[in-house]
Write a protein that holds these residues in place. Structure first.
Motif, PDB file in Angstrom:
ATOM      1  N   GLY A   1       4.303  15.499  26.878  1.00 32.39           N
ATOM      2  CA  GLY A   1       3.492  15.709  28.186  1.00 32.39           C
ATOM      3  C   GLY A   1       3.106  16.757  28.610  1.00 32.39           C
ATOM      4  O   GLY A   1       2.927  17.762  27.488  1.00 32.39           O
ATOM      5  N   ALA A   2       2.809  17.163  29.720  1.00 31.13           N
ATOM      6  CA  ALA A   2       2.499  18.696  30.050  1.00 31.13           C
ATOM      7  C   ALA A   2       3.639  19.589  29.634  1.00 31.13           C
ATOM      8  O   ALA A   2       3.472  20.485  29.640  1.00 31.13           O
ATOM      9  CB  ALA A   2       1.935  18.331  31.722  1.00 31.13           C
ATOM     10  N   LEU A   3       4.736  19.183  30.474  1.00 32.48           N
ATOM     11  CA  LEU A   3       5.932  19.918  30.272  1.00 32.48           C
ATOM     12  C   LEU A   3       7.286  19.194  30.458  1.00 32.48           C
ATOM     13  O   LEU A   3       8.199  19.252  30.122  1.00 32.48           O
ATOM     14  CB  LEU A   3       5.978  21.203  31.200  1.00 32.48           C
ATOM     15  N   ALA A   4       7.204  17.961  31.357  1.00 29.75           N
ATOM     16  CA  ALA A   4       8.301  17.281  31.788  1.00 29.75           C
ATOM     17  C   ALA A   4       8.854  16.191  31.105  1.00 29.75           C
ATOM     18  O   ALA A   4       9.771  15.580  31.297  1.00 29.75           O
ATOM     19  CB  ALA A   4       8.306  16.836  33.173  1.00 29.75           C
ATOM     20  N   GLY A   5       7.803  15.715  30.143  1.00 31.96           N
ATOM     21  CA  GLY A   5       8.218  14.613  29.430  1.00 31.96           C
ATOM     22  C   GLY A   5       7.377  13.315  29.449  1.00 31.96           C
ATOM     23  O   GLY A   5       6.108  13.690  30.001  1.00 31.96           O
ATOM     24  N   ASN A   6       7.493  12.371  29.102  1.00 34.49           N
ATOM     25  CA  ASN A   6       6.573  11.226  29.139  1.00 34.49           C
ATOM     26  C   ASN A   6       7.248  10.310  30.080  1.00 34.49           C
ATOM     27  O   ASN A   6       8.337   9.717  29.937  1.00 34.49           O
ATOM     28  CB  ASN A   6       6.477  10.673  27.810  1.00 34.49           C
ATOM     29  N   PRO A   7       6.505   9.683  31.195  1.00 30.28           N
ATOM     30  CA  PRO A   7       6.920   8.997  32.204  1.00 30.28           C
ATOM     31  C   PRO A   7       6.639   7.126  31.810  1.00 30.28           C
ATOM     32  O   PRO A   7       7.065   6.384  32.592  1.00 30.28           O
ATOM     33  CB  PRO A   7       5.928   9.238  33.354  1.00 30.28           C
ATOM     34  N   PHE A   8       6.291   7.104  30.538  1.00 29.76           N
ATOM     35  CA  PHE A   8       6.030   5.661  30.177  1.00 29.76           C
ATOM     36  C   PHE A   8       6.593   5.004  29.067  1.00 29.76           C
ATOM     37  O   PHE A   8       6.151   4.297  28.481  1.00 29.76           O
ATOM     38  CB  PHE A   8       4.340   5.493  29.746  1.00 29.76           C
ATOM     39  N   GLU A   9       7.958   5.765  28.897  1.00 29.70           N
ATOM     40  CA  GLU A   9       8.822   5.203  27.893  1.00 29.70           C
ATOM     41  C   GLU A   9       8.326   5.108  26.560  1.00 29.70           C
ATOM     42  O   GLU A   9       8.499   4.243  25.720  1.00 29.70           O
ATOM     43  CB  GLU A   9       9.333   3.723  27.997  1.00 29.70           C
ATOM     44  N   ILE A  10       7.588   6.217  26.263  1.00 28.45           N
ATOM     45  CA  ILE A  10       6.933   6.452  24.812  1.00 28.45           C
ATOM     46  C   ILE A  10       8.042   6.663  24.015  1.00 28.45           C
ATOM     47  O   ILE A  10       9.134   7.285  24.443  1.00 28.45           O
ATOM     48  CB  ILE A  10       5.919   7.595  24.756  1.00 28.45           C
ATOM     49  N   ASP A  11       8.162   6.144  22.712  1.00 29.59           N
ATOM     50  CA  ASP A  11       9.115   6.137  21.926  1.00 29.59           C
ATOM     51  C   ASP A  11       8.986   7.336  21.169  1.00 29.59           C
ATOM     52  O   ASP A  11       8.289   7.374  20.058  1.00 29.59           O
ATOM     53  CB  ASP A  11       9.082   4.821  20.969  1.00 29.59           C
ATOM     54  N   ARG A  12       9.761   8.430  21.444  1.00 27.08           N
ATOM     55  CA  ARG A  12       9.479   9.856  20.464  1.00 27.08           C
ATOM     56  C   ARG A  12      10.134   9.868  19.221  1.00 27.08           C
ATOM     57  O   ARG A  12       9.279  10.697  18.261  1.00 27.08           O
ATOM     58  CB  ARG A  12       9.801  10.812  21.407  1.00 27.08           C
ATOM     59  N   GLU A  13      10.962   9.157  19.269  1.00 24.01           N
ATOM     60  CA  GLU A  13      11.512   9.091  17.693  1.00 24.01           C
ATOM     61  C   GLU A  13      10.528   8.382  16.795  1.00 24.01           C
ATOM     62  O   GLU A  13      10.341   8.784  15.663  1.00 24.01           O
ATOM     63  CB  GLU A  13      12.803   8.539  17.834  1.00 24.01           C
ATOM     64  N   PHE A  14       9.928   7.325  17.404  1.00 24.29           N
ATOM     65  CA  PHE A  14       8.883   6.609  16.613  1.00 24.29           C
ATOM     66  C   PHE A  14       7.829   7.498  16.349  1.00 24.29           C
ATOM     67  O   PHE A  14       7.177   7.587  15.098  1.00 24.29           O
ATOM     68  CB  PHE A  14       8.319   5.403  17.418  1.00 24.29           C
ATOM     69  N   LEU A  15       7.205   8.236  17.212  1.00 25.11           N
ATOM     70  CA  LEU A  15       6.245   9.423  16.961  1.00 25.11           C
ATOM     71  C   LEU A  15       6.671  10.196  15.751  1.00 25.11           C
ATOM     72  O   LEU A  15       5.872  10.583  14.789  1.00 25.11           O
ATOM     73  CB  LEU A  15       5.853  10.009  18.282  1.00 25.11           C
ATOM     74  N   ALA A  16       7.817  10.717  15.964  1.00 28.56           N
ATOM     75  CA  ALA A  16       8.208  11.662  14.998  1.00 28.56           C
ATOM     76  C   ALA A  16       8.249  11.167  13.655  1.00 28.56           C
ATOM     77  O   ALA A  16       7.638  11.659  12.632  1.00 28.56           O
ATOM     78  CB  ALA A  16       9.626  12.180  15.518  1.00 28.56           C
ATOM     79  N   LYS A  17       8.700   9.970  13.598  1.00 29.08           N
ATOM     80  CA  LYS A  17       8.704   9.302  12.240  1.00 29.08           C
ATOM     81  C   LYS A  17       7.515   9.010  11.777  1.00 29.08           C
ATOM     82  O   LYS A  17       7.021   9.271  10.471  1.00 29.08           O
ATOM     83  CB  LYS A  17       9.543   8.050  12.395  1.00 29.08           C
ATOM     84  N   GLU A  18       6.601   8.634  12.692  1.00 32.38           N
ATOM     85  CA  GLU A  18       5.184   8.004  12.109  1.00 32.38           C
ATOM     86  C   GLU A  18       4.259   9.187  11.508  1.00 32.38           C
ATOM     87  O   GLU A  18       3.411   9.137  10.849  1.00 32.38           O
ATOM     88  CB  GLU A  18       4.516   7.505  13.415  1.00 32.38           C
ATOM     89  N   LEU A  19       4.753  10.281  12.142  1.00 34.89           N
ATOM     90  CA  LEU A  19       3.995  11.608  11.832  1.00 34.89           C
ATOM     91  C   LEU A  19       4.624  12.802  10.715  1.00 34.89           C
ATOM     92  O   LEU A  19       4.220  13.687  10.361  1.00 34.89           O
ATOM     93  CB  LEU A  19       3.576  12.361  12.971  1.00 34.89           C
ATOM     94  N   GLY A  20       5.759  11.706  10.304  1.00 38.19           N
ATOM     95  CA  GLY A  20       6.252  12.708   9.066  1.00 38.19           C
ATOM     96  C   GLY A  20       7.267  13.943   9.589  1.00 38.19           C
ATOM     97  O   GLY A  20       7.512  14.757   8.587  1.00 38.19           O
ATOM     98  N   PHE A  21       7.531  13.942  10.874  1.00 43.00           N
ATOM     99  CA  PHE A  21       8.450  15.054  11.292  1.00 43.00           C
ATOM    100  C   PHE A  21       9.798  14.711  10.852  1.00 43.00           C
ATOM    101  O   PHE A  21      10.216  13.500  10.632  1.00 43.00           O
ATOM    102  CB  PHE A  21       8.382  15.130  12.805  1.00 43.00           C
ATOM    103  N   GLU A  22      10.805  15.836  10.856  1.00 39.96           N
ATOM    104  CA  GLU A  22      12.200  15.433  10.583  1.00 39.96           C
ATOM    105  C   GLU A  22      13.102  14.987  11.852  1.00 39.96           C
ATOM    106  O   GLU A  22      13.906  14.472  11.615  1.00 39.96           O
ATOM    107  CB  GLU A  22      12.789  16.797  10.149  1.00 39.96           C
ATOM    108  N   ALA A  23      12.638  15.520  13.040  1.00 36.20           N
ATOM    109  CA  ALA A  23      13.181  14.940  14.305  1.00 36.20           C
ATOM    110  C   ALA A  23      12.111  15.226  15.308  1.00 36.20           C
ATOM    111  O   ALA A  23      11.135  16.053  15.192  1.00 36.20           O
ATOM    112  CB  ALA A  23      14.327  15.807  14.458  1.00 36.20           C
ATOM    113  N   ALA A  24      12.573  14.675  16.473  1.00 35.50           N
ATOM    114  CA  ALA A  24      11.651  14.917  17.635  1.00 35.50           C
ATOM    115  C   ALA A  24      12.435  16.253  18.435  1.00 35.50           C
ATOM    116  O   ALA A  24      13.638  16.289  18.478  1.00 35.50           O
ATOM    117  CB  ALA A  24      11.830  13.753  18.516  1.00 35.50           C
ATOM    118  N   ILE A  25      11.602  17.101  18.995  1.00 37.12           N
ATOM    119  CA  ILE A  25      12.298  18.123  19.774  1.00 37.12           C
ATOM    120  C   ILE A  25      13.054  17.633  20.907  1.00 37.12           C
ATOM    121  O   ILE A  25      12.329  17.061  21.765  1.00 37.12           O
ATOM    122  CB  ILE A  25      10.929  19.428  20.099  1.00 37.12           C
TER     123      ILE A  25
END
Ligand code: ARG
Length: 467
Positions: free
Chosen positions: A206-230
Motif C-alpha cells: 500500500g502507501a506504507l502501512a500495508g493492505n487493509p483488504f486481506e490481499i494475499d501478498r504471498e499469492f502476488l509474489a508467486k504470481e509475479l515470479g518473485f522469490e518472496a514477499a518483502i
C-alpha cells in the motif's frame, strides 16, 4: 465511487489551483518510466487476480481488467499507445487511464483498491531490474567464455608482466587474460546474489502501512515470479537499496572493464605493438590518416566514470530521506536505466573487442627486457653456493657489461664475457636464459606456469559450463 475523468490528474480532487506548466514537466516521468510498461501491466494483472481472490471484485470484473490490461500492453508494444499529456504523469497513471477508456472507469477504478503507486512503482522497478539482469548475466557469461577460449588457444604466448608499469617478470598471455576473467567471474557470482535480493515483492504494501483488504501478498509474489514477499510494508515502499546495489555492482564491473581497457590501450600503441584491434572496434583520425584509434577501449574506460557518477548521485539522493516513500525516489530511474544500458552495451563491446583483436607474439617476446634474466643469473649463482649479496653484485655487473656493450639482453654476452665478470660460470648458464623455463618455475596454484594456467582454465570453464 467517483470516477476520474480522463483529462484530470489522479489526485486532482484536492487541488483547485492550476499547476505551473514547468512543474508538470518537472514532475513528469512517463518519458522514461514507460520503459517498464510491461511490468506495470503484469503487476496490475496480478493485483486484479488478488482482488478477486480477496472477494473485492467479481470474476467478470477481474477478467475485464486482465484482458483490458493486456490490450494496454499491446498498444505500448506496437507503438500505438496515445499519451494524454494532461493526466498521464507516469506509466501507472497512464495505464490506468487507458484501462478506464477500454473497459469503463466503473470497473477500472476498482483496480487501485488498497494499492498505492508507492508499492506499484517499487514492484515494477524490481521486476524490471530482475528481468534486465537476466540479459546482463548472459552477456557476462559470453564474455567469460570468449576470454577462456582465447586463453586456452594462446597458452604458448609469453609477454612481459608489469608492476608499477615496469617490467617485472615474464608471464603467459593467457595468465593476463585470465586475471581479468577471474574478476568477471566474481562479478557474475555477485550479480546472481544481487538479482536474488532484488527479486522480492513489495506489492500489497500500500502507501506504507500495508493492505487493509486481506490481499494475499504471498499469492502476488508467486504470481509475479518473485522469490518472496518483502516482510515489512514500509521497507516495501521506501527501500531502494536494490537500486544502489545494482549501481554499485555495475561500478565495480566497469572498473574492471576500465582497467582491462587501459592495459589494452597501452598494448595497442606503436611503442608496445602487442596487439591490434579489429577495424570493427577502432576508428581513424579525421586529420591523421595513418592513425588508428582504440575508441572502443577508450569508451569502455570513459563510461566507467559515467556509471560511477550515477551510483554516487543516487546515493546522495537517498541519504537523509525520511522513512518510507518520498518523491525523491522517482530519481532512481534515470540513473538505473542508463547504467543498465551502459553496462549491457559495454560487456558486449568488450566481448567484441577481445574476440576479434590480433596479438603479435613476436613483439611481446621481443619486448622481454634484458633485466628479466638478471634475476635468473642471481638465482643460478645462489644455487652454485654464492651468498645473496655476492650473487646480486655479480648479476648486476653482468647487466652493466651487456648494457655498455650495447647488447639488448644479458643472455647475448656469451660464456667468455660472463666469465670475465665471474670465473665460475658453467656451460649450464645457457639453460637459464630461457623465458619458458623461467615461467615454468611458477607452477604453484595461481602461477603463470602452463599447469597452473591450465588449472585456471579448467576451473573457470567448469564455473560457466551449465548456464
Ligand atoms: N512516479 C512515481 C515514482 O516513480 C510513482 C510513485 C508516486 N507516488 C506518489 N505518492 N506520488 O516514484
Amino acid at each position: 465511487m467517483t470516477a476520474t475523468p480522463s483529462n484530470e490528474r489522479l489526485w486532482g480532487g484536492r487541488f483547485t489551483g492550476k499547476t505551473d506548466p514547468l512543474m508538470n514537466l518537472y514532475n513528469d516521468c512517463l518519458s522514461y518510466d514507460k520503459t517498464f510498461y510491461a511490468q506495470d501491466v503484469q503487476g496490475s494483472q496480478a493485483y486484479a487476480k488478488a482482488l478477486f481472490k480477496a472477494g473485492l471484485i467479481t470474476e467478470y470484473e477481474k477478467n475485464q481488467m486482465v484482458e483490458g490490461l493486456a490490450k494496454v500492453g499491446e498498444e505500448w508494444r506496437t507503438g500505438t499507445f496515445a499519451i494524454n499529456p494532461i493526466s498521464d504523469e507516469d506509466v501507472h497513471t497512464a495505464n490506468e487511464r487507458r484501462l478506464g477508456e477500454l473497459i469503463g472507469v466503473n470497473i477500472s477504478g476498482k483496480l487501485h483498491t488498497g494499492r498505492s503507486r508507492n508499492d506499484q512503482v517499487a514492484t515494477d522497478l524490481r521486476m524490471w531490474v530482475r528481468d534486465t539482469l537476466v540479459s546482463t548475466e548472459q552477456y557476462l557469461l559470453t564474455l567469460i567464455r570468449i576470454i577462456v577460449s582465447r586463453a586456452s588457444q594462446e597458452i604458448d604466448v609469453i609477454l612481459p608482466g608489469y608492476t608499477q608499469s615496469q617490467q617485472a617478470q615474464p608471464i603467459r598471455w593467457s595468465h593476463w587474460l585470465l586475471s581479468y576473467c577471474q574478476l568477471f567471474l566474481s562479478d557474475l557470482q555477485k550479480l546472481r546474489q544481487t538479482r536474488s535480493r532484488v527479486n522480492r515483492c513489495p506489492l500489497g504494501s500500500g502507501a506504507l502501512a500495508g493492505n487493509p483488504f486481506e490481499i494475499d501478498r504471498e499469492f502476488l509474489a508467486k504470481e509475479l515470479g518473485f522469490e518472496a514477499a518483502i516482510p515489512n510494508s514500509m521497507v516495501g515502499v521506501g527501500d531502494r537499496d536494490f537500486v544502489v546495489e545494482v549501481l554499485q555492482w555495475a561500478t565495480v564491473l566497469m572498473s574492471h572493464i576500465s582497467r582491462w581497457a587501459e592495459d589494452m590501450i597501452l598494448y595497442s600503441t606503436a611503442e608496445f605493438h602487442f596487439l591490434t584491434l579489429a577495424d570493427a572496434y577502432s576508428t581513424g583520425s579525421s586529420l591523421m590518416p595513418q592513425k588508428k584509434n582504440s575508441d572502443s577501449l577508450e569508451l569502455l574506460r570513459g563510461k566507467s566514470g559515467r556509471v560511477f557518477g550515477q551510483m554516487a548521485g543516487f546515493m546522495y539522493t537517498l541519504k537523509g530521506l525520511p522513512s518510507s516513500y518520498n518523491k525523491d525516489l522517482q530519481e532512481d530511474k534515470e540513473p538505473l536505466f542508463d547504467c543498465c544500458s551502459t553496462i549491457n552495451n559495454s560487456i558486449q563491446i568488450a566481448s567484441g573487442v577481445i574476440s576479434t583483436l590480433t596479438i603479435h607474439p613476436e613483439n611481446m617476446k621481443a619486448a622481454l627486457s634484458a633485466s628479466l634474466f638478471v634475476n635468473e643469473i642471481r638465482d643460478y649463482l645462489i644455487r652454485k653456493g654464492l651468498s645473496q649479496s655476492e650473487a646480486n653484485d655479480v648479476s648486476r655487473s653482468c647487466y652493466e657489461l651487456a648494457d655498455s656493450e650495447g647488447l639488448a639482453n644479458v643472455s647475448e654476452l656469451g660464456l667468455d664475457k660472463l666469465r670475465s665478470v665471474y670465473g665460475e660460470f658453467g656451460e649450464d648458464i645457457a639453460e637459464v636464459f630461457d623465458y619458458e623455463r623461467i615461467i615454468e618455475q611458477y607452477s604453484s596454484l595461481g602461477g603463470t606456469a602452463r599447469s597452473s594456467v591450465l588449472q585456471q582454465i579448467e576451473e573457470v570453464t567448469r564455473a560457466v559450463q551449465d548456464d
